[in-house]
Design an enzyme around this catalytic site. Structure first.
Site, mmCIF file in Angstrom:
data_model
loop_
_atom_site.group_PDB
_atom_site.id
_atom_site.type_symbol
_atom_site.label_atom_id
_atom_site.label_comp_id
_atom_site.label_asym_id
_atom_site.label_seq_id
_atom_site.Cartn_x
_atom_site.Cartn_y
_atom_site.Cartn_z
ATOM 1 N N ASP A 1 1.048 -92.645 37.156
ATOM 2 C CA ASP A 1 1.567 -91.419 37.767
ATOM 3 C C ASP A 1 1.880 -91.649 39.243
ATOM 4 O OD1 ASP A 1 1.312 -89.829 35.425
ATOM 5 O OD2 ASP A 1 -0.832 -89.642 35.809
ATOM 6 N N ASP B 1 -0.248 -98.663 38.894
ATOM 7 C CA ASP B 1 -0.651 -97.311 38.538
ATOM 8 C C ASP B 1 0.484 -96.679 37.730
ATOM 9 O OD1 ASP B 1 -2.208 -95.017 38.487
ATOM 10 O OD2 ASP B 1 -1.339 -94.235 40.333
#
Length: 294
Positions: A50, A48
């Protein structure tokens, strides 16, 4: 009888060889029964963005070293994001301004996954699209025809300027028989002024008006992960997923058969883990803790 024996063996610890201690993070949940794979066993990495690599436009400690280590050791990797607004080139530029150098070919968005899905399902499909450049560019490159005339699909993505007229058109087309797809389920997105309605919120509005639920491509749908793995020719048994959310990154990685690594540098906190019926394979404070495993 066989099930009882296996359960007894697992309880007694005889079913599997304990992993090396240097592959077990000190933050692993006490009493959890998980299977660890060392960094040397992992050939491909999905991560991922953020909360894992960046936080509020600043790199998380260890993120740049991890990316460089993957490059130096020829590990295949992709940075995943549910954001469908930006193209990979846009996102690469934004990451550079945050201090991370990630090639655009190593970024996989929900828009790209959506375009691949439609191309596989119906090559040359006609699509009515609500979204920005990240989505329209991905659909164009997949050979899709963008139109508001008798489309096969209505595709809803994220935009900063949702139009009442565009939403009304989408509702009428879906009622008329067009298939409904959403790039991701995220209900809100951030802005300097506060939260903004995002794809999931607008999808709920359209569903209420049409009675039709969308097929949602982005996380936590494992489809997002499988399309990414196909992009880098990865296999589930030698691929890991790094994320900061139990309800998207970890559950989707688990359902896709990946080794899951939860970082505590984003949304999920240590105490939150116990509230879920599933567990990540690893829990670490941040990606910096993974460096010693590669």
């Amino acid at each position: 009888m066989a099930d009882y024996s296996a359960a007894t063996a697992e309880r007694d610890g005889s079913l599997a060889t304990p992993p090396d201690t240097d592959t077990i993070p000190t933050t692993a949940p006490v009493g959890s029964k998980v299977v660890y794979r060392s960094g040397q066993e992992i050939e491909c990495w999905l991560t991922d963005m953020d909360g894992v690599l960046v936080h509020e436009n600043h790199p998380i400690p260890g993120a740049d070293e991890l990316i460089q280590r993957w490059v130096d050791t020829s590990r295949r990797f992709l940075v995943l994001t549910n954001n469908s607004i930006f193209t990979p080139r846009d996102l690469a530029a934004r990451l550079r301004s945050s201090g991370l150098s990630i090639p655009e070919e190593n970024i996989w968005t929900s828009a790209l996954a959506t375009a691949v899905f439609i191309k596989d399902q119906m090559p040359g499909a006609r699509v009515y699209c609500i979204g920005e450049a990240g989505l329209t560019t991905a659909l164009h490159e997949a050979g899709v025809i963008l139109t508001d005339q008798d489309p096969d699909y209505v595709v809803l993505g994220e935009t900063r300027t949702y139009s009442f007229n565009a939403i009304t058109t989408a509702i009428r087309l879906i009622v008329g028989g067009a298939r409904f797809i959403a790039t991701n389920p995220d209900a809100t997105g951030p802005s300097k002024e506060g939260v903004l309605p995002a794809t999931g919120a607008i999808a709920a509005l359209i569903t209420k008006a049409t009675g039709r639920e969308p097929y949602t491509i982005g996380k936590p749908n494992p489809m997002m992960f499988r399309s990414a793995m196909n992009q880098i020719d990865a296999h589930s048994e030698t691929t890991a997923m790094i994320g900061d959310r139990m309800d998207t990154d970890i559950v989707a990685g688990m359902e896709a058969g990946l080794h899951t690594v939860l970082v505590l540098s984003g949304i999920t906190r240590q105490q939150d883990i116990q509230t879920y019926p599933f567990r990540p394979n690893q829990v670490v404070n941040s990606v910096q803790d993974l460096l010693q495993q590669l």
